[in-house]
Enzyme design. Structure first.
Site, short mmCIF file in Angstrom:
data_model
loop_
_atom_site.label_atom_id
_atom_site.label_comp_id
_atom_site.label_asym_id
_atom_site.label_seq_id
_atom_site.Cartn_x
_atom_site.Cartn_y
_atom_site.Cartn_z
CB CYS A 29 -95.05 12.76 5.52
SG CYS A 29 -95.85 11.15 5.57
CD GLN A 67 -99.52 8.57 7.50
OE1 GLN A 67 -100.06 8.94 6.46
NE2 GLN A 67 -98.21 8.52 7.63
NE ARG A 123 -105.80 5.34 -10.36
CZ ARG A 123 -105.19 5.41 -9.19
NH1 ARG A 123 -105.27 6.54 -8.49
NH2 ARG A 123 -104.50 4.39 -8.71
CB SER A 152 -100.93 10.42 -0.47
OG SER A 152 -100.59 9.68 0.68
CG HIS A 188 -96.86 11.24 0.31
ND1 HIS A 188 -95.70 11.97 0.53
CD2 HIS A 188 -97.39 11.02 1.57
CE1 HIS A 188 -95.54 12.17 1.82
NE2 HIS A 188 -96.55 11.61 2.47
CB CYS A 228 -100.16 16.04 8.17
SG CYS A 228 -100.57 14.98 6.76
N GLY A 253 -95.92 12.26 10.78
CA GLY A 253 -96.07 11.33 11.88
C GLY A 253 -95.68 11.97 13.21
#
Length: 385
Positions: free
Chosen positions: A89, A159, A214, A240, A341, A371, A373
């Site tokens: 990420c 995750q 939203r 995300s 994301h 953060c 992986g």
């Protein structure tokens, strides 16, 4: 001492899953921001010495060194090379680090950093299966590794499990996470309504604004969702969004600024990356931030604005507990829970927003972390000029 300056930074709106950007080839998404970056900066594209792009799941339309493909699809000079980075990420935040390090070392003077991801076109599970199954491999990068099993056992490595571990370890309730998620949407909607993203956005066709936030969400709607894992606390509302998008940034040396008549907007004050438990995976921003502050001699109170990726609500809430940061300075325009994301693009997208918000508010220092992986986290500290 050498400096690495940010001259320009742009991003597409973030498209939601199967939204307005879903049918756009990743090379064309990346090309779109690259053309805008060069036009807005006024730099000569032929003077760029490398293009470093982040991207995950580099199969199908994202394969074949997408950084190079994006640059060529943009109609930009063939003599400029490109390289694709995968730090999960944090890929395009790492792309910025590599670009800045090249400039700081004196080996290059003008480098483009960025990232692209079309998650609608190349879903995560599809990419993993497409790459592994034809080779007769068991799915998952850790399956079958005796060294991994000896060190970490057979605990799940994903995750959602990591997010659950963080919520449990830091005793973060589902109610607290839902309050945070609702605030992310509210802040994002406010930022959109006030035009805070206007300067950083490069609309793509009819997609002129971020599609994720939203307006009608509520705590009651979030409370009605089932947890992703049996007996867990994490729901889709606390995660995300699957997204599509691209972002790009121009990094320049003092010499490039002078020779090309560029106007620097910020300097890279600090960059680092740290790792910790890869099974818990998502808590690395905590030690990574402590490391960055220790290296720079700054306190968290010296940081005017923070962008920490909202991969999951507990990631940010645990980080807030450990750092003592002021929540009113953190993700002030919402985060990935609301805005999305687009994996390989998110690092540069966040820094683009951080730069523009520092300019809007007059802040001096901005810190970004996320953060990644493998239990990793990049940290970048910008100083607005």
């Amino acid at each position: 001492m050498a400096e690495a300056y940010i001259v320009e930074a742009v991003r597409t709106p973030v498209g939601k899953r199967n939204g307005g950007l879903a049918p756009v080839h990743p090379a064309d998404l990346g090309a779109h921001v690259l053309r805008a970056l060069m036009e807005r900066s006024g730099a000569d594209p032929a003077a760029v010495e490398d293009v470093v792009f982040g991207c995950l799941d580099t199969v199908g339309p994202q394969a074949g060194d997408i950084a190079r493909t994006c640059w060529l699809a943009a109609g930009l000079p063939e003599e400029v090379p490109g390289v694709t980075v995968d730090r999960q990420c944090g890929s395009s935040q790492q792309a910025i680090h590599f670009a800045a390090q090249a400039v700081l070392s004196g080996t290059q003077d003008l480098v483009v950093a960025g990232g692209v991801q079309n998650m609608s076109m190349v879903p995560i599970a599809y990419a993993s299966r497409q790459a592994a199954v034809p080779l007769g491999l068991t799915e998952g990068p850790f399956a079958g590794s005796e060294g991994w099993r000896k060190r970490y056992g057979d605990r799940p490595v994903n995750q959602f499990y990591g997010a659950e571990l963080i919520a449990e370890t830091w005793d973060i309730t589902r109610e607290a996470m839902e309050e945070f998620a609702l605030r992310s949407h509210q802040r994002a909607v406010r930022a959109m309504d006030e035009g805070r993203f206007a300067r950083e956005l490069v609309p793509y066709g009819e997609v002129t604004a971020d599609e994720g936030p939203r307006r009608d969400t509520s705590r009651a709607k979030m409370a009605a969702l089932k947890p992703v894992m049996d007996g867990g606390r994490i729901t889709a509302a606390l995660s995300s969004q699957v997204s599509d998008g691209a972002a790009a940034m121009l990094i320049a040396s003092e010499r490039a600024v002078r020779d090309h008549g560029l106007t620097p907007r910020a300097r890279i004050h600090h960059l680092s990356v740290r790792g910790e438990d890869p099974v818990r995976m998502l808590s690395a921003p905590i030690p990574a931030t402590a490391h960055a502050l220790a290296k720079t001699g700054l306190a968290i109170s010296d940081i005017d604005l923070v962008e920490i990726n909202e991969a999951f609500a507990p990631v940010v809430l645990a980080w807030l507990k450990e750092t003592g940061a002021d929540p009113e300075r953190v993700n002030v325009n919402g985060g990935a829970i609301a805005l999305g994301h687009p994996l390989g693009a998110t690092g540069t997208k966040l820094m683009t927003t951080l730069l523009h918000e520092l300019e809007r508010t007059g802040g001096r220092y901005g810190l970004q972390t996320m953060c990644e992986g493998g239990g990793q986290a990049n940290v970048t500290i910008l100083e607005r000029l």
